[in-house]
Scaffold this active site. Structure first.
Site, mmCIF file in Angstrom:
data_model
loop_
_atom_site.group_PDB
_atom_site.id
_atom_site.type_symbol
_atom_site.label_atom_id
_atom_site.label_comp_id
_atom_site.label_asym_id
_atom_site.label_seq_id
_atom_site.Cartn_x
_atom_site.Cartn_y
_atom_site.Cartn_z
ATOM 1 N N GLU A 90 5.504 -14.922 21.826
ATOM 2 C CA GLU A 90 4.330 -14.124 22.160
ATOM 3 C C GLU A 90 4.070 -14.099 23.658
ATOM 4 O OE1 GLU A 90 0.967 -15.515 19.837
ATOM 5 O OE2 GLU A 90 2.325 -15.767 18.133
ATOM 6 N N CYS A 117 -3.095 -26.671 17.158
ATOM 7 C CA CYS A 117 -2.314 -25.581 17.738
ATOM 8 C C CYS A 117 -1.376 -24.938 16.726
ATOM 9 C CB CYS A 117 -1.508 -26.111 18.926
ATOM 10 S SG CYS A 117 -0.553 -24.842 19.743
ATOM 11 N N GLY A 157 4.992 -23.139 23.400
ATOM 12 C CA GLY A 157 5.943 -24.101 23.952
ATOM 13 C C GLY A 157 5.343 -25.020 24.994
ATOM 14 N N SER A 189 0.740 -25.094 32.444
ATOM 15 C CA SER A 189 -0.088 -25.999 31.649
ATOM 16 C C SER A 189 0.804 -26.954 30.861
ATOM 17 C CB SER A 189 -0.947 -25.170 30.688
ATOM 18 O OG SER A 189 -1.733 -26.001 29.885
ATOM 19 N N LEU A 213 -6.087 -32.003 28.313
ATOM 20 C CA LEU A 213 -6.607 -33.352 28.109
ATOM 21 C C LEU A 213 -7.221 -33.479 26.712
ATOM 22 C CD1 LEU A 213 -6.571 -35.768 29.967
ATOM 23 C CD2 LEU A 213 -8.855 -35.166 30.756
ATOM 24 N N ASN A 292 -10.005 -22.402 19.206
ATOM 25 C CA ASN A 292 -9.769 -21.166 18.490
ATOM 26 C C ASN A 292 -9.344 -21.577 17.081
ATOM 27 O OD1 ASN A 292 -9.595 -18.421 18.606
ATOM 28 N ND2 ASN A 292 -7.509 -18.396 19.371
ATOM 29 N N CYS A 335 -2.260 -18.774 21.150
ATOM 30 C CA CYS A 335 -1.710 -19.912 20.411
ATOM 31 C C CYS A 335 -0.801 -19.643 19.217
ATOM 32 C CB CYS A 335 -2.821 -20.817 19.898
ATOM 33 S SG CYS A 335 -4.242 -20.882 20.924
HETATM 34 N N1 SAH Z 1 2.158 -26.901 25.917
HETATM 35 C C1 SAH Z 1 1.319 -26.596 27.019
HETATM 36 C C2 SAH Z 1 1.006 -25.114 27.204
HETATM 37 C C3 SAH Z 1 0.735 -24.266 25.996
HETATM 38 S S1 SAH Z 1 -0.822 -24.302 25.215
HETATM 39 C C4 SAH Z 1 0.055 -27.412 26.959
HETATM 40 O O1 SAH Z 1 -0.116 -28.158 26.015
HETATM 41 O O2 SAH Z 1 -0.741 -27.354 27.886
HETATM 42 C C5 SAH Z 1 -2.009 -23.691 26.330
HETATM 43 C C6 SAH Z 1 -3.369 -24.310 26.103
HETATM 44 O O3 SAH Z 1 -3.962 -23.861 24.865
HETATM 45 C C7 SAH Z 1 -3.315 -25.814 26.010
HETATM 46 O O4 SAH Z 1 -4.373 -26.375 26.745
HETATM 47 C C8 SAH Z 1 -3.499 -26.043 24.524
HETATM 48 O O5 SAH Z 1 -3.927 -27.339 24.262
HETATM 49 C C9 SAH Z 1 -4.478 -24.966 24.167
HETATM 50 N N2 SAH Z 1 -4.588 -24.651 22.746
HETATM 51 C C10 SAH Z 1 -3.645 -24.693 21.795
HETATM 52 N N3 SAH Z 1 -4.145 -24.361 20.596
HETATM 53 C C11 SAH Z 1 -5.438 -24.058 20.796
HETATM 54 C C12 SAH Z 1 -6.490 -23.623 19.939
HETATM 55 N N4 SAH Z 1 -6.315 -23.437 18.629
HETATM 56 N N5 SAH Z 1 -7.701 -23.423 20.503
HETATM 57 C C13 SAH Z 1 -7.900 -23.587 21.833
HETATM 58 N N6 SAH Z 1 -6.951 -23.992 22.676
HETATM 59 C C14 SAH Z 1 -5.724 -24.224 22.171
#
Ligand code: SAH
Length: 344
Positions: A90, A117, A157, A189, A213, A292, A335
């Site tokens: 995506e 996620c 990823g 990120s 975090l 989300n 996501c």
């Molecule tokens: N793997 C990397 C980048 C991809 S995710 C990372 O972990 O940072 C990008 C961001 O979206 C990350 O901060 C992740 O924790 C967040 N994220 C993933 N699923 C989510 C969700 N359902 N709701 C809100 N943020 C989410």
């Protein structure tokens, strides 16, 4: 003979290769111009036919092919791109005041297993090539018809789990011979792979680093993010300070708010405490993201009041808190949800 991944090559590599095919150097510059625009070999009209045929025979274009496109009422566009082996990833296009930004995927699936996620539901299929990351930007720019000036590596990823390919991609996309998107307009990120954060600091790229975090103590963080069992807060946060001291680039901490899990005022206090304990020597900025909800996960986002109180609690400790603007919520623009659906 194996065909070469032409879109993963720098201008220098392409030039060397073109010369090795017995062609004049300047052809490399011509080819590069076409590649950046997303042209196929047969469209490269200023190349003689024999050269185009040679390219077809010896190289391949790792182009991402759009198979689905969702347009949000706020102008956000989400693409599902198919890769040459049938994998899908995506990409999200976002319009900000400061310019057009594209959020790209770095892996097909994800091995990290974060509890909230969608991208990691079925694990990692494979890592993406530099060309496959680049192609997401090129194809999106071509489709939108406007220049893309910023990139965030926040799609599917874990970018630092695909370290070498991601670094190569960054060099390619920032190159004046390529898309010429400055490092200062690129954010990466990570869930917190400490050894790779240390390596990244040595690369000296003025990108913005975001750290996911999501919790202020190891117990909560380990339930949300398995990576915390390998690299806990005591390992991660000092590495962030080191990164700042080496690069002088501000770090942004991402904190996803899950109702009843990590969104109380006491959690905000704990977050402030832990950031001051390990990172007092750098500017502190937390980006709050109401989670989300993902169908398979069952987490609920904090309500507006909790988000505001959480932000105020951080601000009262002189930590900058921003709340992520929700773009494209009507098209599920985050996501891994489209990819997950395409696997069903
Ligand atoms: N793997 C990397 C980048 C991809 S995710 C990372 O972990 O940072 C990008 C961001 O979206 C990350 O901060 C992740 O924790 C967040 N994220 C993933 N699923 C989510 C969700 N359902 N709701 C809100 N943020 C989410």
């Amino acid at each position: 003979m194996e065909r070469i991944d032409i879109l993963s090559m720098t201008k220098e590599e392409l030039t060397e290769w073109i010369v090795s095919l017995g062609e004049p150097k300047y052809r490399a510059a011509q080819i590069m111009e076409w590649l950046v625009r997303g042209a196929g070999f047969s469209e490269m009209k200023n190349l003689p036919l024999p050269l185009r045929t040679k390219l077809e025979a010896h190289a391949y274009l790792a182009a991402a092919a759009p198979v689905k496109k969702l347009v949000s009422s706020d102008g956000t566009v989400k693409y599902l791109y198919r890769l040459h082996d049938g994998e899908a990833v995506e990409t999200v296009f976002m319009r900000y005041q400061h310019g057009n930004t594209v959020c790209i995927s770095t892996e097909a699936g994800c091995p990290m297993g974060c509890a909230f996620c969608a991208s990691t539901l079925k694990g990692l299929s494979r890592r993406l090539l530099p060309s496959e990351m680049l192609s997401q930007v090129i194809e999106t720019q071509k489709d939108i018809g406007e220049r893309i000036s910023g990139i965030v590596l926040m799609g599917i990823g874990e970018p630092l789990d695909n370290y070498d390919n991601v670094i190569k991609f960054l060099h390619l996309v920032a190159s004046p011979d390529g898309l010429n998107i400055g490092y200062r307009h690129i954010s990466l990120s990570t869930c917190g792979l400490v050894d790779k954060i240390q390596r990244l600091a040595e690369e000296n790229l003025p990108i913005t680093l975001s750290i996911s975090l999501h919790a202020a103590d190891d117990e909560t963080r380990s339930t949300l993010m398995p990576v915390n069992k390998k690299w806990n807060l005591e390992a991660l946060l000092p590495a962030c300070l080191d990164y700042f001291e080496k690069t002088k680039r501000r770090i942004s901490f991402e904190y996803t708010l899950v109702e009843g899990k990590n969104d109380r005022r006491a959690d905000a206090q704990k977050l402030a405490d832990v950031l001051y304990r390990y990172c007092a020597g750098m500017p502190l900025h937390v980006n709050l993201i109401p989670v989300n909800p993902v169908r398979e996960r069952g987490f609920q986002p904090s309500n507006q009041g909790s988000v505001r109180r959480f932000a105020e609690a951080l601000e009262s400790r002189r930590i900058t808190a921003t709340v992520r603007r929700r773009l494209g919520s009507d098209i599920d623009a985050s996501c891994g949800q489209l990819r997950a659906a395409s696997l069903e």
